[in-house]
Write a protein that holds these residues in place. Structure first.
Motif, mmCIF file in Angstrom:
data_model
loop_
_atom_site.group_PDB
_atom_site.id
_atom_site.type_symbol
_atom_site.label_atom_id
_atom_site.label_comp_id
_atom_site.label_asym_id
_atom_site.label_seq_id
_atom_site.Cartn_x
_atom_site.Cartn_y
_atom_site.Cartn_z
ATOM 1 N N VAL A 127 0.828 -1.200 0.000
ATOM 2 C CA VAL A 127 0.000 0.000 0.000
ATOM 3 C C VAL A 127 0.869 1.260 0.000
ATOM 4 O O VAL A 127 0.478 2.299 -0.549
ATOM 5 C CB VAL A 127 -0.961 -0.005 1.218
ATOM 6 C CG1 VAL A 127 -1.826 1.238 1.244
ATOM 7 C CG2 VAL A 127 -1.839 -1.256 1.201
ATOM 8 N N ALA A 128 2.061 1.165 0.582
ATOM 9 C CA ALA A 128 2.948 2.326 0.696
ATOM 10 C C ALA A 128 3.337 2.896 -0.656
ATOM 11 O O ALA A 128 3.642 4.087 -0.760
ATOM 12 C CB ALA A 128 4.199 1.955 1.497
ATOM 13 N N GLY A 129 3.302 2.088 -1.706
ATOM 14 C CA GLY A 129 3.678 2.562 -3.031
ATOM 15 C C GLY A 129 2.591 3.351 -3.735
ATOM 16 O O GLY A 129 2.835 3.949 -4.778
ATOM 17 N N ASP A 130 1.388 3.366 -3.208
ATOM 18 C CA ASP A 130 0.285 4.095 -3.847
ATOM 19 C C ASP A 130 0.468 5.596 -3.713
ATOM 20 O O ASP A 130 1.158 6.094 -2.832
ATOM 21 C CB ASP A 130 -1.052 3.682 -3.233
ATOM 22 C CG ASP A 130 -1.418 2.247 -3.547
ATOM 23 O OD1 ASP A 130 -0.839 1.689 -4.502
ATOM 24 O OD2 ASP A 130 -2.261 1.684 -2.829
ATOM 25 N N VAL A 131 -0.240 6.329 -4.520
ATOM 26 C CA VAL A 131 -0.165 7.795 -4.516
ATOM 27 C C VAL A 131 -0.938 8.375 -3.350
ATOM 28 O O VAL A 131 -1.795 7.720 -2.744
ATOM 29 C CB VAL A 131 -0.695 8.378 -5.838
ATOM 30 C CG1 VAL A 131 0.163 7.970 -7.006
ATOM 31 C CG2 VAL A 131 -2.133 7.998 -6.055
ATOM 32 N N VAL A 132 -0.679 9.632 -3.011
ATOM 33 C CA VAL A 132 -1.297 10.290 -1.867
ATOM 34 C C VAL A 132 -2.824 10.276 -1.966
ATOM 35 O O VAL A 132 -3.525 9.989 -0.995
ATOM 36 C CB VAL A 132 -0.792 11.751 -1.726
ATOM 37 C CG1 VAL A 132 -1.570 12.506 -0.662
ATOM 38 C CG2 VAL A 132 0.685 11.764 -1.421
ATOM 39 N N GLY A 133 -3.374 10.544 -3.095
ATOM 40 C CA GLY A 133 -4.828 10.560 -3.256
ATOM 41 C C GLY A 133 -5.460 9.224 -2.907
ATOM 42 O O GLY A 133 -6.503 9.173 -2.246
ATOM 43 N N LEU A 134 -4.845 8.138 -3.352
ATOM 44 C CA LEU A 134 -5.356 6.809 -3.049
ATOM 45 C C LEU A 134 -5.300 6.544 -1.551
ATOM 46 O O LEU A 134 -6.241 5.973 -0.981
ATOM 47 C CB LEU A 134 -4.554 5.750 -3.816
ATOM 48 C CG LEU A 134 -4.968 4.296 -3.625
ATOM 49 C CD1 LEU A 134 -6.413 4.105 -4.059
ATOM 50 C CD2 LEU A 134 -4.048 3.386 -4.417
ATOM 51 N N LEU A 135 -4.238 6.968 -0.900
ATOM 52 C CA LEU A 135 -4.107 6.785 0.549
ATOM 53 C C LEU A 135 -5.208 7.534 1.293
ATOM 54 O O LEU A 135 -5.805 7.015 2.240
ATOM 55 C CB LEU A 135 -2.731 7.254 1.032
ATOM 56 C CG LEU A 135 -1.539 6.436 0.549
ATOM 57 C CD1 LEU A 135 -0.236 7.135 0.921
ATOM 58 C CD2 LEU A 135 -1.580 5.042 1.131
ATOM 59 N N GLN A 136 -5.484 8.745 0.866
ATOM 60 C CA GLN A 136 -6.528 9.524 1.532
ATOM 61 C C GLN A 136 -7.902 8.893 1.315
ATOM 62 O O GLN A 136 -8.726 8.880 2.226
ATOM 63 C CB GLN A 136 -6.501 10.972 1.038
ATOM 64 C CG GLN A 136 -5.270 11.712 1.524
ATOM 65 C CD GLN A 136 -5.142 13.098 0.918
ATOM 66 O OE1 GLN A 136 -5.676 13.376 -0.150
ATOM 67 N NE2 GLN A 136 -4.417 13.969 1.607
ATOM 68 N N GLU A 137 -8.151 8.379 0.128
ATOM 69 C CA GLU A 137 -9.422 7.707 -0.149
ATOM 70 C C GLU A 137 -9.621 6.483 0.744
ATOM 71 O O GLU A 137 -10.739 6.180 1.153
ATOM 72 C CB GLU A 137 -9.475 7.255 -1.614
ATOM 73 C CG GLU A 137 -9.685 8.370 -2.597
ATOM 74 C CD GLU A 137 -9.640 7.866 -4.036
ATOM 75 O OE1 GLU A 137 -9.424 8.703 -4.919
ATOM 76 O OE2 GLU A 137 -9.802 6.651 -4.261
ATOM 77 N N LYS A 138 -8.543 5.800 1.069
ATOM 78 C CA LYS A 138 -8.618 4.598 1.897
ATOM 79 C C LYS A 138 -8.615 4.923 3.395
ATOM 80 O O LYS A 138 -8.661 4.027 4.221
ATOM 81 C CB LYS A 138 -7.465 3.662 1.564
ATOM 82 C CG LYS A 138 -7.558 3.084 0.169
ATOM 83 C CD LYS A 138 -6.694 1.876 0.030
ATOM 84 C CE LYS A 138 -6.839 1.296 -1.344
ATOM 85 N NZ LYS A 138 -7.719 0.141 -1.380
#
Length: 186
Positions: A127-138
């Protein structure tokens, strides 16, 4: 009243088991530690004083004398003394946004860094490799830090100053001094 006497005798019995030579060793070690702490404090104060004296010689005395002599370099006692521009800069927290805006408005925003920090639990490496937007969505907490690295800021201020370009030294927490740099001859 008898309880008081019993407590006194109990305490006296406990003190009878104390080895006086060990007590003296503890006392001696405490005195030695206090003496060392005092020496460290005095040494740190002496070092602080020496550094202040060195700073004065470096940025005031030697550059002023070299100005009087109209020289940029001087060889003496096996060393070379040369004038060198020293730059110190650190954007004050209170002026950080203003400084970033100025950098952006003056097409100098390439020195601004953005750090994105996110903490993950065990097993979330993918999950750490995902972009900031994806992290915020999750729902992961994301911290974005915007800054200019200290060395980059110093180089930027120095370059603008040396090239006669506009720079607000206060806004960038910068000051520039002519300092003497001493090097051993090769």
């Amino acid at each position: 009243m008898n309880e008081i006497f019993e407590d006194m005798f109990d305490e006296a019995d406990a003190l009878a088991d104390i080895d006086l030579s060990t007590g003296k060793q503890v006392s001696k070690a405490v005195k030695q530690l206090r003496n060392i702490d005092t020496q460290i404090d005095e040494t740190e104060q002496h070092l602080k004083s020496l550094k202040a004296e060195r700073e004065k010689l470096t940025i005031e005395t030697l550059p002023n004398l070299m100005d009087e002599m109209n020289v940029e370099r001087w060889d003496v006692d096996g060393v070379t003394v040369q004038r060198k521009l020293k730059v110190h800069a650190s954007i004050p927290v209170a002026r950080r946004e203003e400084a970033f805006e100025w950098l952006r408005d003056n097409n100098c925003d390439d020195i601004i860094k953005n750090d994105v920090i996110c903490s993950f639990s065990k097993g979330q490496d993918n999950v750490a490799g995902d972009v900031v937007g994806l992290l915020q969505e999750k729902g992961f907490p994301v911290t974005v830090k915007t800054h200019v690295h200290a060395s980059t800021l110093k180089a930027f201020v120095k370059e603008r100053f040396e090239n006669g370009r506009e720079i607000d030294l206060d806004m960038f927490g910068a000051f520039i001094v002519n300092a003497a740099e001493i090097r051993r001859k090769s």
